[in-house]
Enzyme design. Structure first.
Site, PDB file in Angstrom:
ATOM      1  N   HIS A 180       0.864  -1.250  -0.001  1.00  0.00           N
ATOM      2  CA  HIS A 180       0.025  -0.064   0.023  1.00  0.00           C
ATOM      3  C   HIS A 180       0.791   1.283  -0.178  1.00  0.00           C
ATOM      4  CE1 HIS A 180      -2.871   2.779   1.513  1.00  0.00           C
ATOM      5  NE2 HIS A 180      -3.884   2.121   1.235  1.00  0.00           N
TER       6      HIS A 180
ATOM      7  N   ASP B 209       2.623  -4.445   8.200  1.00  0.00           N
ATOM      8  CA  ASP B 209       1.258  -3.817   7.950  1.00  0.00           C
ATOM      9  C   ASP B 209       0.279  -4.643   8.199  1.00  0.00           C
ATOM     10  OD1 ASP B 209      -1.184  -2.519   7.029  1.00  0.00           O
ATOM     11  OD2 ASP B 209      -0.145  -1.835   5.099  1.00  0.00           O
TER      12      ASP B 209
ATOM     13  N   GLN C  17      -5.050  -5.517   6.844  1.00  0.00           N
ATOM     14  CA  GLN C  17      -6.086  -6.511   6.431  1.00  0.00           C
ATOM     15  C   GLN C  17      -6.028  -7.662   7.007  1.00  0.00           C
ATOM     16  OE1 GLN C  17      -8.318  -5.446   4.262  1.00  0.00           O
ATOM     17  NE2 GLN C  17      -7.497  -3.741   3.709  1.00  0.00           N
TER      18      GLN C  17
ATOM     19  N   LYS D 291     -10.923  -0.738   9.821  1.00  0.00           N
ATOM     20  CA  LYS D 291     -10.947  -2.009   8.938  1.00  0.00           C
ATOM     21  C   LYS D 291     -11.305  -3.246  10.240  1.00  0.00           C
ATOM     22  CE  LYS D 291      -7.731  -0.320   5.745  1.00  0.00           C
ATOM     23  NZ  LYS D 291      -8.491  -0.094   4.767  1.00  0.00           N
TER      24      LYS D 291
ATOM     25  N   CYS E 263      -4.908   2.411  -3.540  1.00  0.00           N
ATOM     26  CA  CYS E 263      -3.531   2.867  -3.151  1.00  0.00           C
ATOM     27  C   CYS E 263      -2.415   1.962  -3.294  1.00  0.00           C
ATOM     28  CB  CYS E 263      -3.904   3.272  -1.711  1.00  0.00           C
ATOM     29  SG  CYS E 263      -4.879   4.596  -1.219  1.00  0.00           S
TER      30      CYS E 263
END
Length: 402
Positions: free
Chosen positions: A120, A197, A200, A223, A360
């Site tokens: 991202h 990261d 998700q 999220k 993104c």
């Protein structure tokens, strides 16, 4: 509290944003909020509201307890210590914080950072800004044919000059999942730190940062069925202790004089100013909600929906699927002869919400050879009817464009 063992309609009823027959397939962008989270935010903003860490009156003390309880919930949720959780505005700010504190203090010209093709923008641009400031170099690990970060190639790329490896746990476009433990072994083998990261990953995978053996882990609340405007940075205690502050102001200090300032220990050192009190409490409620359902059950539910969706789309000759067969909660695809924005517009007329664009992740789009993809992403409130509605909408789009 409902569970996935209950009828799906009952679970969906927890989400007032999904009233009616709207087929929401954009959870990877932001998740809908259960009533429990909305109520927690409403009560914190209204009935219970006061500042934290400062007031000597009872309500302020109670809000401070609730605020720090949210930190403990987040810590337990990812297997961390409470003192290792820094509240940020989201994963983007968390990565920028690491870049501008740990990165600025520890990286210099000649050092290298390893990213991957699928990152991202939030895990690319902060490192480019640091490169402009320090002269550090950035390398990019390619992907396997099915869209996973190729750790075999990463192993060959890594050198003692690499001081940081920064990778996505789950791709926001392809849904591919990283073998974090192997990535940690590779990074630590050359003396580098590993930043993950987890935006998700945390809504659908059980995360234990100690077991993963990473050094930094970041994610956003919105999220995870929580509010916008808040997220978390986890880092090993010894790393946080050595990091300088990023922003100056109230709450992050020990003692201030005009001659100089000494700073509070982590996490307060990195939380300048009045914090996102309401958002933190609502994040704690989101953690409670997801934990009560169970991440194993959520993952199994989404895995089944992804399999149904990919199977249905694979039967359409005009559809190209991206990413691995076992993508985590996300299905990205392209419809031949139709721009994803046009597809998204027609699907919206059918009551189906997907994401269309570069997500993104423009370097990944370049790698895929497309300007954009259509992306359907699932949450705990989705069911087979949502997949069927998506397929109907694609069929209608094909008829219109034919």
């Amino acid at each position: 509290m409902t569970t996935l063992a209950s009828p799906l309609a009952a679970l969906r009823a927890d989400f007032p944003g999904l009233a009616g027959t709207w087929h929401y397939l954009d959870t990877a962008a932001t998740a809908q909020k259960p009533q429990a989270v909305i109520d927690a935010a409403s009560n914190a903003m209204g009935r219970d509201y006061a500042t934290v860490h400062r007031g000597v009156y009872a309500r302020s003390a109670n809000m401070t307890v609730a605020f720090e309880a949210a930190r403990r919930k987040v810590a337990r949720f990812i297997g961390a210590a409470e003192s290792e959780i820094v509240f940020t505005r989201g994963a983007t700010e968390a990565i920028n914080l690491v870049a501008q504190t740990w990165g600025a203090a520890n990286l210099k010209a000649g050092d290298r950072i390893l990213l991957s093709t699928l990152e991202h923008h939030s895990n690319i641009v902060p490192w480019q800004l640091l490169r402009a400031r320090t002269g550090v170099e950035i390398d990019v690990c390619p992907l396997t044919p099915d869209g996973r970060i190729d750790l075999d190639i990463a192993e060959r790329m890594l050198t003692r000059e690499h001081k940081l490896v920064a990778l996505a746990h789950v791709s926001n476009v392809l849904g591919s999942t990283l073998d974090v433990k192997r990535a940690a072994t590779l990074a630590h083998g050359v003396g580098a730190k590993l930043l993950i990261d987890g935006c998700q990953a945390v809504p659908r995978l059980a995360v234990d940062v100690a077991a993963l053996d990473c050094d930094f882990y970041v994610f956003s609340a919105h999220k995870l069925y929580g509010p916008t405007g808040i997220g978390a940075l986890w880092a090993r205690a010894e790393i946080l202790d050595a990091m300088p502050p990023w922003q100056g102001g109230g709450a992050m200090i020990d003692r201030v004089t005009f001659a100089g300032t000494t700073f509070a220990p982590p996490p307060a050192r990195f939380e300048a100013g009045t914090p996102a009190i309401v958002e933190a409490i609502a994040l704690g409620a989101a953690v409670d909600y997801v934990s009560a359902i169970g991440l194993d059950a959520i993952h199994a539910h989404e895995t089944a929906l992804v399999a149904q969706c990919r199977d249905a789309l694979a039967r359409m000759n005009s559809v190209t699927l991206f990413g691995p067969e076992d993508s985590a909660g996300i299905v990205s695809f392209a419809l031949e002869g139709v721009h994803p924005h046009d597809l998204g517009t027609i699907l919206d007329e059918e009551g189906v919400a997907i994401r269309a664009g570069h997500h993104c992740a423009q370097p990944l789009m370049d790698h895929l050879g497309v300007p954009a993809t259509a992306r359907a992403s699932f949450g705990i409130y989705n069911d087979e009817d949502d997949v069927a509605a998506l397929v109907r909408g694609i069929e209608r789009t094909k008829r219109i464009f034919s």
